[in-house]
Design an enzyme around this catalytic site. Structure first.
Site, PDB file in Angstrom:
ATOM      1  N   PRO A 106      30.478  31.570   1.196  1.00 13.32           N
ATOM      2  CA  PRO A 106      31.902  31.377   1.529  1.00 13.32           C
ATOM      3  C   PRO A 106      32.443  32.342   2.571  1.00 13.32           C
ATOM      4  O   PRO A 106      33.599  32.228   2.964  1.00 13.32           O
ATOM      5  CB  PRO A 106      32.596  31.590   0.189  1.00 13.32           C
ATOM      6  CG  PRO A 106      31.733  32.585  -0.520  1.00 13.32           C
ATOM      7  CD  PRO A 106      30.318  32.234  -0.131  1.00 13.32           C
ATOM      8  N   GLY A 107      31.657  33.338   3.009  1.00  9.90           N
ATOM      9  CA  GLY A 107      32.118  34.172   4.110  1.00  9.90           C
ATOM     10  C   GLY A 107      32.099  35.666   3.885  1.00  9.90           C
ATOM     11  O   GLY A 107      32.537  36.416   4.766  1.00  9.90           O
ATOM     12  N   GLY A 108      31.592  36.145   2.751  1.00 15.09           N
ATOM     13  CA  GLY A 108      31.574  37.584   2.512  1.00 15.09           C
ATOM     14  C   GLY A 108      30.789  38.342   3.562  1.00 15.09           C
ATOM     15  O   GLY A 108      31.270  39.327   4.144  1.00 15.09           O
ATOM     16  N   LYS A 109      29.579  37.899   3.825  1.00 15.13           N
ATOM     17  CA  LYS A 109      28.747  38.591   4.817  1.00 15.13           C
ATOM     18  C   LYS A 109      29.231  38.301   6.229  1.00 15.13           C
ATOM     19  O   LYS A 109      29.180  39.172   7.105  1.00 15.13           O
ATOM     20  CB  LYS A 109      27.284  38.201   4.622  1.00 15.13           C
ATOM     21  CG  LYS A 109      26.715  38.635   3.274  1.00 15.13           C
ATOM     22  CD  LYS A 109      25.268  38.215   3.118  1.00 15.13           C
ATOM     23  CE  LYS A 109      24.729  38.622   1.747  1.00 15.13           C
ATOM     24  NZ  LYS A 109      25.400  37.911   0.633  1.00 15.13           N
ATOM     25  N   CYS A 133      19.886  36.351  -3.810  1.00 16.96           N
ATOM     26  CA  CYS A 133      20.447  36.953  -5.020  1.00 16.96           C
ATOM     27  C   CYS A 133      19.587  36.533  -6.209  1.00 16.96           C
ATOM     28  O   CYS A 133      20.090  36.035  -7.221  1.00 16.96           O
ATOM     29  CB  CYS A 133      21.913  36.558  -5.216  1.00 16.96           C
ATOM     30  SG  CYS A 133      22.216  34.783  -5.292  1.00 16.96           S
ATOM     31  N   ARG A 159      31.991  23.258   2.007  1.00 17.02           N
ATOM     32  CA  ARG A 159      31.872  24.715   1.957  1.00 17.02           C
ATOM     33  C   ARG A 159      32.196  25.333   3.321  1.00 17.02           C
ATOM     34  O   ARG A 159      32.702  26.449   3.399  1.00 17.02           O
ATOM     35  CB  ARG A 159      30.460  25.107   1.503  1.00 17.02           C
ATOM     36  CG  ARG A 159      30.238  24.874   0.022  1.00 17.02           C
ATOM     37  CD  ARG A 159      28.751  25.023  -0.365  1.00 17.02           C
ATOM     38  NE  ARG A 159      28.154  26.266   0.071  1.00 17.02           N
ATOM     39  CZ  ARG A 159      28.262  27.434  -0.558  1.00 17.02           C
ATOM     40  NH1 ARG A 159      28.973  27.508  -1.676  1.00 17.02           N
ATOM     41  NH2 ARG A 159      27.661  28.506  -0.094  1.00 17.02           N
ATOM     42  N   ASP A 213      20.931  34.556   4.477  1.00 15.00           N
ATOM     43  CA  ASP A 213      21.218  34.759   3.053  1.00 15.00           C
ATOM     44  C   ASP A 213      20.852  33.447   2.363  1.00 15.00           C
ATOM     45  O   ASP A 213      21.678  32.574   2.168  1.00 15.00           O
ATOM     46  CB  ASP A 213      22.691  35.116   2.842  1.00 15.00           C
ATOM     47  CG  ASP A 213      22.986  35.506   1.406  1.00 15.00           C
ATOM     48  OD1 ASP A 213      22.172  36.223   0.811  1.00 15.00           O
ATOM     49  OD2 ASP A 213      24.027  35.074   0.873  1.00 15.00           O
TER      50      ASP A 213
END
Length: 457
Positions: free
Chosen positions: A112-115, A230, A138, A177
């Protein structure tokens, strides 16, 4: 729901009975809460106190742990893009990419855009982050988070990785990721336990192999490849790297060493030229996470590809329009203004040509900062402009509301007109911009985007 039996058997076999049991016990415990501040919006100490920060994330300059998990939905600062709620372990990728100021970065599996937002902060005003998400739904969430971050140096795309691989040797950094079986999220997301299976592990490993081939094609000679998941299992982590080394061979060389404090609890390792970093919840303060970094040798044949742009969707803004657009932004000397249809956008000048090439090659759903449309020589601003860190607040009246009024605004409810100037106003809460409202006589028109509004009571 209990941990999957086959998972427990495997980790106890891989790590040993004592270590495996410690990991499983940690996965049944509470998850730490962490955020990452937006340096472009100068959040300050008051925000940390408001959030209940308990201490810094040691491997990320802008990362902070929180003592308890607040209701982020009801925090105007969250909606203003002052911080991103990001799991602490995943913030480590910013340390691995090194100094990427002014560089071109591909975040290949970005939602969703964290990295993505972390890379955008590190790349700076002259850098460009291309954030790709194959799933259109998404990708829209990703684009919303990019708008709120407000750095104007991100292009959001939605396509198969192969399309970006066709831009051969075009990126300085490629970050993957990878979609994975999600074992590292078992204590944070009960759904990850329900969806886990040995068959899904094998399926994810196969997908990761294919994605890495395209990532490698997109990376320039001398560039940096960052791979992360993860999950804990070897098939999706070290095994994926070993399979890549089988076909990439001597093209993969070591990246510069990243300093890791032993007190952080990160397990460091090697797979050929890859340096690897494992986060186990019983050792490090974060969720399960695996990351690896290496470089493409500068001696790889070929050269950086720049596709010939025969037809571009952009048209330069004319002089009179540019003068009006410049009125709304700070430091406009670094920005390029263009028209896409009847809407105007701004991008960092140093990457404007790259955005043009990209838009002729793959579907771009958002890029730079959307400024808005021109009516009778004046800008009707796009909601994204309110979030932009370069917005010049001298361009329009500003009204600062309290938290309760801000939540009304974020629900798209009508605000009182008495404190606003006639016409367009910028709505802020504690100095943080949330969006626009237009006063027309004794009433107001809430211009907050419907896609972002708070639905909870």
């Amino acid at each position: 729901m209990n941990l999957p039996e086959k998972f427990v058997e495997r980790v106890c076999c891989d790590l040993g009975p004592a270590e495996g049991a410690a990991l499983c016990e940690a996965l049944e415990g509470p998850a730490p809460v962490s955020v990452r501040l937006n340096p472009a919006k100068d959040p300050g100490d008051a925000l940390l106190q408001q959030l209940g920060a308990s201490g810094p994330v040691p491997w990320c300059a802008d990362g902070w742990y929180l003592a308890v998990r607040p209701q982020f939905t009801f925090d105007p600062a969250f909606h203003a893009g002052a911080y991103y709620v990001q799991e602490a372990s995943s913030q480590f990728v910013g340390r691995l990419v090194g100094d990427v100021r002014g560089r071109r970065i591909l975040d290949l599996c970005a939602a969703p855009g964290g990295k993505t937002t972390l890379y955008a902060s590190l790349a700076g005003p002259e850098g460009l982050v291309v954030a790709n998400e194959i799933d259109r739904r998404r990708a829209r969430v990703l684009a919303d988070n990019v708008r709120k971050w407000g750095t104007a140096n991100v292009a959001v795309t939605s396509c198969e990785p192969r399309k970006l691989g066709d831009l051969e040797a075009w990126f300085d950094v490629v970050a993957v990721d990878a979609p994975c079986s999600g074992e590292g999220m078992f204590r944070k997301d009960p759904g990850a336990r329900e969806e886990w299976s040995e068959g899904n592990v094998r399926l994810c490993a196969s997908r990761q192999d294919a994605i890495l081939r395209e990532a490698w094609r997109a990376l320039r000679p001398g560039g940096t490849l960052l791979y992360s998941t993860c999950t804990f299992n070897r098939d999706e982590d070290e095994g994926t790297l070993e399979r890549m080394l089988d076909w990439a061979g001597d093209e993969v060389v070591e990246a510069p060493e990243t300093q890791v404090d032993g007190a952080w609890g990160i397990v460091c390792g090697r797979v050929g030229a890859f340096r690897t970093y494992r986060f186990y919840p019983h050792r490090a303060r974060g969720e399960g996470f695996f990351a690896a970094v290496a470089c493409k040798t500068p001696e790889v044949g070929g050269r950086r590809r720049m596709a010939k742009v025969r037809r571009t969707p952009f048209a330069p803004a004319d002089r009179s329009v540019t003068d009006e657009l410049r009125r709304w932004l700070l430091d406009t000397g670094r920005m390029r203004f263009v028209a896409v249809g009847d809407s105007f956008y701004a991008w960092p000048d140093g990457q404007a040509e790259a955005v043009g090439v990209l838009s002729c090659s793959v579907p771009v759903i958002y890029a730079g900062v959307a400024l808005g449309r021109i009516f009778k020589g004046r800008l009707k601003p796009d909601p994204a402009l309110a979030f932009c860190a370069m917005l010049d607040r001298e361009a329009l009246p500003v009204v600062d509301v309290d938290c309760e009024e801000a939540l009304c605004y974020l629900r798209r409810q009508e605000l009182g007109a008495e404190v606003m100037a006639e016409g367009l106003n910028l709505v802020c809460c504690e100095g943080r911009a949330l969006g626009f409202v237009k006063r027309i006589g004794g009433r107001t028109n809430n211009l907050y985007p419907d896609s972002l509004r708070i639905l909870k009571g």
